[in-house]
Design a protein around this motif. Structure first.
Motif, short mmCIF file in Angstrom:
data_model
loop_
_atom_site.label_atom_id
_atom_site.label_comp_id
_atom_site.label_asym_id
_atom_site.label_seq_id
_atom_site.Cartn_x
_atom_site.Cartn_y
_atom_site.Cartn_z
N ILE A 315 0.87 -1.18 0.00
CA ILE A 315 0.00 0.00 0.00
C ILE A 315 0.90 1.22 0.00
CG2 ILE A 315 -1.80 1.27 1.25
CD1 ILE A 315 -2.40 -1.43 2.70
N VAL A 316 0.62 2.18 -0.89
CA VAL A 316 1.37 3.44 -0.89
C VAL A 316 0.38 4.59 -0.77
CG1 VAL A 316 3.38 2.57 -2.15
CG2 VAL A 316 1.44 3.48 -3.43
N ASN A 317 0.73 5.54 0.07
CA ASN A 317 -0.11 6.73 0.29
C ASN A 317 0.81 7.94 0.41
OD1 ASN A 317 -2.34 8.35 0.86
ND2 ASN A 317 -2.16 8.01 3.07
N PRO A 318 1.44 8.32 -0.71
CA PRO A 318 2.48 9.35 -0.66
C PRO A 318 1.91 10.76 -0.56
CG PRO A 318 2.10 8.71 -2.93
CD PRO A 318 1.24 7.80 -2.08
N PRO A 319 2.76 11.74 -0.26
CA PRO A 319 2.34 13.14 -0.34
C PRO A 319 2.10 13.52 -1.80
CG PRO A 319 4.70 12.97 0.11
CD PRO A 319 4.14 11.58 0.20
N ARG A 320 1.80 14.77 -2.04
CA ARG A 320 1.38 15.21 -3.38
C ARG A 320 2.43 14.94 -4.46
NH1 ARG A 320 -2.99 17.89 -4.19
NH2 ARG A 320 -2.17 18.91 -6.06
N ARG A 321 3.68 14.86 -4.07
CA ARG A 321 4.72 14.63 -5.09
C ARG A 321 4.69 13.23 -5.67
NH1 ARG A 321 7.46 14.56 -0.15
NH2 ARG A 321 8.54 12.58 0.30
N GLY A 322 3.94 12.30 -5.06
CA GLY A 322 3.86 10.94 -5.55
C GLY A 322 4.99 10.08 -5.03
N ILE A 323 5.06 8.84 -5.51
CA ILE A 323 6.09 7.93 -5.03
C ILE A 323 7.42 8.14 -5.74
CG2 ILE A 323 4.42 6.19 -4.28
CD1 ILE A 323 5.12 4.55 -6.76
N GLY A 335 7.93 -7.84 -8.25
CA GLY A 335 7.15 -9.07 -8.25
C GLY A 335 5.98 -9.06 -7.29
N ALA A 336 5.81 -7.98 -6.52
CA ALA A 336 4.64 -7.87 -5.64
C ALA A 336 3.37 -8.02 -6.46
CB ALA A 336 4.65 -6.53 -4.91
N GLY A 337 2.47 -8.89 -6.00
CA GLY A 337 1.29 -9.20 -6.79
C GLY A 337 0.21 -8.14 -6.79
N THR A 338 0.11 -7.39 -5.70
CA THR A 338 -0.96 -6.41 -5.54
C THR A 338 -0.39 -5.12 -4.97
OG1 THR A 338 -2.60 -8.15 -5.15
CG2 THR A 338 -3.18 -5.92 -4.45
N VAL A 339 -0.79 -4.00 -5.56
CA VAL A 339 -0.43 -2.68 -5.06
C VAL A 339 -1.71 -1.86 -4.93
CG1 VAL A 339 0.81 -0.52 -5.52
CG2 VAL A 339 1.90 -2.72 -6.04
N VAL A 340 -1.85 -1.17 -3.81
CA VAL A 340 -2.95 -0.23 -3.62
C VAL A 340 -2.34 1.15 -3.51
CG1 VAL A 340 -4.92 0.47 -2.23
CG2 VAL A 340 -4.33 -1.96 -2.42
N TYR A 341 -2.75 2.06 -4.39
CA TYR A 341 -2.18 3.41 -4.45
C TYR A 341 -3.27 4.41 -4.06
CZ TYR A 341 0.92 7.12 -6.31
OH TYR A 341 1.74 8.22 -6.46
N ALA A 350 -1.06 9.48 -11.98
CA ALA A 350 -1.01 9.04 -13.37
C ALA A 350 0.43 8.82 -13.83
CB ALA A 350 -1.70 10.08 -14.26
N LYS A 351 1.32 9.72 -13.45
CA LYS A 351 2.73 9.59 -13.83
C LYS A 351 3.34 8.33 -13.23
CE LYS A 351 7.14 12.09 -13.56
NZ LYS A 351 7.82 13.32 -13.08
N ASP A 352 3.03 8.06 -11.97
CA ASP A 352 3.59 6.87 -11.32
C ASP A 352 3.03 5.58 -11.92
OD1 ASP A 352 5.17 8.40 -9.63
OD2 ASP A 352 3.67 8.46 -8.03
N LEU A 353 1.74 5.57 -12.24
CA LEU A 353 1.17 4.36 -12.84
C LEU A 353 1.78 4.09 -14.21
CD1 LEU A 353 -2.65 4.45 -11.97
CD2 LEU A 353 -0.73 3.55 -10.66
N ALA A 354 2.11 5.15 -14.94
CA ALA A 354 2.74 4.98 -16.25
C ALA A 354 4.10 4.31 -16.13
CB ALA A 354 2.87 6.33 -16.94
#
Length: 385
Positions: A315-323, A335-341, A350-354
């Motif tokens: 699980i990631v919950n970063p500040p506005r700058r993203g991860i 290789g982590a199977g599941t990520v919750v952002y 959007a930038k991080d998902l790309a």
């Protein structure tokens, strides 16, 4: 929502207030989907969007960051105008009544303790801001942001008066911000009451909020956000979970079930202390085993990159700058199977998902965390493959 301050031109912070609330949220949903579509193309088409979670239109902000202006005898509690002079907003409809009721008492305390409001244009005075947080049980935490410790003796002398006048006030601190710059608080915090944290009741989990720990300003929506993420994690049935940028441990502590081990990582020492206290109360702290939560004070990216094992869920919950590129690259290759952002800035989301093409977004939801502004919270579930 109607606001006399907005109508009179005194405060225009709620930039979308003239737009119907349901239209605001629909426009934000369209904005979110368009950003993701532009950034990740056809992958965005695979997201099953749940209905946006709507906030109350008013009385939803449970944390107030109020600038103190005016004079000792006639203080203002609110914002500054373009000239740097105080504008009083004690009647702002964004705040629930128990929180709004504290503003007149705090203004009176400025007079009683003879606290000179900080004059921004002249760069003189002592009291810069008051930051007040309301817990679900009605208790309050008030932080007095001062230029120095000059007024500390007077504050301590008259603190019994303040506590008598405002019985719901459980935590009072002095925060020291000597610099003349556009920030709300400084690094040094002096606790003036016996208690140093608020108990934020979030269903079955009680989160302990210390003065410098981050917590969402809309507690009702935050409670639903934790439940949303916990449900998705349960569906993934992991044995190990990491909660990066964990704050006071909200996601981590809500994901303790089913014999899983959870690790929360946050750079703020105060937030980690709060998370550990909450875990201890749940009987889930320190053993590094199943049904346990371990909290680490560290930079989330540096910590993740240093680990040998990879969890089932991150699980990631970063500040506005993203991860950022480094952690996104690690998640992509991990290789982590599941990520919750969980994100408060859809542009960096959007930038991080790309940057993580192997992680496929499958579910998402917009949370109406900040009504009447262009801001919102979004949470996306990603699965590998």
């Amino acid at each position: 929502m109607r606001c006399a301050y907005y109508d009179s031109g005194v405060c225009r912070s709620c930039t979308l207030i003239e737009t119907a609330h349901d239209v605001q949220v629909a426009d934000k949903q369209a904005h979110l989907e368009a950003l993701l579509s532009e950034a990740i193309g056809e992958r965005a088409g695979g997201i099953a969007w749940e209905a946006p979670l709507m906030s109350a239109e008013q009385g939803f902000r449970t944390k107030a960051k109020m600038v103190v202006g005016g004079t000792m005898d006639a203080p203002t509690i609110g914002i500054l105008d373009d000239a740097g002079h105080g504008v009083d907003l004690r009647g702002c409809p964004l705040y629930p009544e128990p929180l709004a009721a504290s503003f007149p008492v705090l203004a009176r305390f400025v007079q009683v303790a003879r606290l000179e409001p900080y004059d921004v244009p002249a760069r003189r005075g002592e009291l810069k801001n008051v930051i007040v947080t309301l817990a679900p049980n009605g208790e309050l935490m008030a932080r007095l942001v001062l230029r120095s410790t000059e007024a500390l003796t007077r504050i301590q002398k008259h603190l019994p008066w303040l506590l008598d006048e405002l019985p719901s006030l459980a935590v009072v601190t002095a925060n020291i911000l000597p610099e003349h710059k556009a920030v709300v608080e400084g690094e040094r915090e002096i606790v003036l009451t016996e208690r140093a944290s608020l108990a934020m009741e979030m269903g079955e989990v009680v989160l302990h909020l210390r003065p410098q720990s981050f917590f969402q300003t809309n507690t009702a929506i935050a409670r639903e956000l934790y439940a949303q993420v916990a449900g998705w994690v349960d569906d993934a049935a992991p044995t190990t979970v990491w909660d990066l940028y964990c704050g006071v441990g909200g996601f981590a502590l809500h994901c303790l079930a089913g014999g899983r081990a959870v690790v929360g990582v946050e750079v703020s020492e105060q937030a980690i202390e709060s998370a550990r206290l909450s875990a201890e109360e749940l009987g889930r702290a320190g053993r590094e085993g199943a049904d346990d939560a371990v909290f680490v004070a560290a930079d989330a990216t540096a910590w993740a990159l240093a680990q040998e094992l990879v969890p089932d869920v991150v699980i990631v919950n970063p500040p506005r700058r993203g991860i950022g590129a480094e952690l996104a690259g690690w998640l992509e290759a991990s290789g982590a199977g599941t990520v919750v952002y969980s994100s408060c800035n859809a542009v960096t989301l959007a930038k991080d998902l790309a940057a993580m093409p192997s992680l496929r977004p499958v579910r998402g939801r917009l949370l109406d965390m900040f009504p009447h502004t262009s801001h919102y919270e979004a949470v996306v579930l990603l699965q590998r493959g």
